[in-house]
Design a protein around this motif. Structure first.
Motif, PDB file in Angstrom:
ATOM      1  N   PRO A  30     -63.372  12.152 -46.927  1.00 24.67           N
ATOM      2  CA  PRO A  30     -62.796  10.807 -47.075  1.00 24.67           C
ATOM      3  C   PRO A  30     -63.737   9.688 -46.667  1.00 24.67           C
ATOM      4  CG  PRO A  30     -61.881  11.915 -45.147  1.00 24.67           C
ATOM      5  CD  PRO A  30     -62.708  12.939 -45.877  1.00 24.67           C
ATOM      6  N   ASP A  31     -63.379   8.464 -47.090  1.00 23.20           N
ATOM      7  CA  ASP A  31     -64.166   7.290 -46.722  1.00 23.20           C
ATOM      8  C   ASP A  31     -63.254   6.134 -46.331  1.00 23.20           C
ATOM      9  OD1 ASP A  31     -63.145   6.366 -49.135  1.00 23.20           O
ATOM     10  OD2 ASP A  31     -65.085   6.075 -50.111  1.00 23.20           O
ATOM     11  N   GLU A  32     -63.872   5.001 -46.006  1.00 19.46           N
ATOM     12  CA  GLU A  32     -63.126   3.833 -45.549  1.00 19.46           C
ATOM     13  C   GLU A  32     -62.168   3.304 -46.616  1.00 19.46           C
ATOM     14  OE1 GLU A  32     -62.946   2.434 -42.695  1.00 19.46           O
ATOM     15  OE2 GLU A  32     -64.705   3.064 -41.528  1.00 19.46           O
ATOM     16  N   ALA A  33     -62.558   3.402 -47.888  1.00 22.45           N
ATOM     17  CA  ALA A  33     -61.694   2.905 -48.952  1.00 22.45           C
ATOM     18  C   ALA A  33     -60.349   3.627 -48.949  1.00 22.45           C
ATOM     19  CB  ALA A  33     -62.382   3.066 -50.309  1.00 22.45           C
ATOM     20  N   GLY A  34     -60.376   4.937 -48.727  1.00 24.05           N
ATOM     21  CA  GLY A  34     -59.138   5.693 -48.641  1.00 24.05           C
ATOM     22  C   GLY A  34     -58.305   5.282 -47.432  1.00 24.05           C
TER      23      GLY A  34
END
Length: 420
Positions: free
Chosen positions: A89-93
């Motif tokens: 996962p990343d910050e956008a998620g």
């Protein structure tokens, strides 16, 4: 059999994917409109396509947000689509998950929440529980992916480290009516494992999550261990009254996809045998076992006589020991090829129905009786590639990779072994 083996396998895979397309699954949807607002909340590799299909069949006002994998967005008129990273996962998620909770917490008793969940939602809704960071979640996710843990075990851990999974999104929607529309990518179609169950109850506990971490020697970040040991990461349980207004509908499942593939085979005069839609285990072990079944069919006509196709679905696992490019479907296929050792008349395809096997933009691959021989001609040793978890490198060198691009759905692994 009037069609080339490779083409028949490709046609069966295409039929499986087509059967799980959101537009196909949602065309007969019948739901009563609410007196208040209708808000869509979606997550997963199929969620954008599900949102688009839902818009087309819903007659009244509509708003909402869906988060999908990078490259899987499709245009919607009333539902906002956000892209984020998968499988790590990343910050956008994280931002999308936080906004989704905000939308849910504004709902009232006469409102309706339509929750569109599909495979991939776990990584796409990575909002950490209080006291955890996204880096903590990423570290745990990477360790789980390499551990050999089953998808159910991985999702148990993920739910208990989340601020939105494990029924928490449904609880936030209370007192609104919640309707779950799900596309299953998990063995047994367990609702709590689809996107780690943001909108369904979870009977598992923090203690269960700790046992899984111990079983696979996963080194939990200190904050994650404290959360689980304290019980503060507990999920929403089946007796929670906030879930009384939740109903769930399964739109597409692995079994539906396998049945569609079987119908294609039967139309060409090839008998189909579905061995199971929820087969799990180490990919290389499943490959070896499936090779034995294929050889039994060829030699003795059991469990079905040639020409026939052996179909299966589910989600295998890979315990990463080598430095190759991975992929559970190509690992299965490479193990199958090694075990068959060039047996004549046996062809196979293994691929993920979402178009991504492991972390590669490759769905899977084909294998044929001459696979090992052609590999040796290129200086490749199949057993060495298998030991290095390098199925993608092996089949790509042969030109036998299956590349589809985003399929906009996800009903897990598809495996077809054609015995001519």
């Amino acid at each position: 059999m009037q069609i080339a083996p490779r083409q028949l396998l490709a046609d069966m895979y295409a039929a499986a994917v087509r059967a799980a397309q959101p537009a196909h699954c949602l065309q007969d949807l019948r739901l009563a409109a609410p007196a208040g607002r209708t808000v869509v909340l979606g997550a997963g590799k199929a969620s954008a396509a599900m949102a688009q299909a839902f818009e087309r069949v819903w007659p009244g006002p509509l708003e909402g947000l869906a988060v999908t994998r990078y490259g899987y967005a499709v245009p919607c008129e009333r539902i906002e689509i956000v892209e984020a990273a998968h499988p790590v996962p990343d910050e956008a998620g994280g931002r999308a998950a936080a906004r989704m909770l905000e939308l849910a917490q504004g709902l009232q008793a006469d409102d309706l929440a339509i929750c569109l969940m599909s495979g991939g939602g776990s990584a796409l809704l990575p909002l950490p529980a209080a006291g955890l960071s996204l880096a903590d979640k990423q570290a745990v996710n990477r360790a789980l992916l390499a551990s050999g843990a089953s998808i159910s075990e991985m999702n148990c851990v993920r739910r208990h480290l989340s601020a939105i999974k494990g029924g928490r999104l449904a609880a936030a929607c209370h007192p609104a009516r919640v309707v779950n529309l799900l596309i299953s990518d998990v063995p047994g179609d367990l609702e709590r494992d689809i996107a780690s169950g943001p909108t369904v109850a979870d009977p598992d506990t923090c203690a269960d999550a700790l046992r899984i971490a111990a079983r696979y020697a996963i080194e939990l970040p200190p904050a994650a261990r404290r959360l689980l040991e304290s019980g503060a990461g507990e999920t929403i349980k089946p007796d929670d009254t906030r879930l009384n207004g939740v109903s769930t509908h399964m739109l597409a499942t692995p079994q539906m996809a396998l049945a569609a593939a079987a119908a294609v085979a039967e139309q060409t005069g090839v008998r189909a045998c579905i061995l199971g839609d929820s087969i799990e285990g180490e990919a290389r072990d499943v490959g070896k076992a499936m090779a034995g079944i294929a050889l039994q069919a060829r030699r003795h006509g059991q469990p079905i006589a040639p020409p026939c196709v052996l179909l299966s679905g589910g989600e295998t696992t890979v315990t990463v020991r080598g430095k190759g490019r991975g992929g559970r479907n190509v690992e299965f296929l490479l193990s199958l090829a090694v075990a068959l050792n060039g047996a004549p008349g046996i062809h196979a395809l293994a691929a993920d129905t979402d178009g991504v096997d492991g972390q590669e933009e490759i769905a899977g691959a084909y294998a044929a009786p001459d696979t090992l021989e052609r590999a040796r001609g290129l200086g490749l040793q199949a057993r060495s590639s298998l030991d290095d978890n390098d199925g993608h490198g092996f089949f790509q060198a042969l030109g036998d990779s299956l590349i589809t691009g985003p399929t906009l759905t996800n009903v897990n692994d598809f495996r077809a072994i054609l015995v001519a």
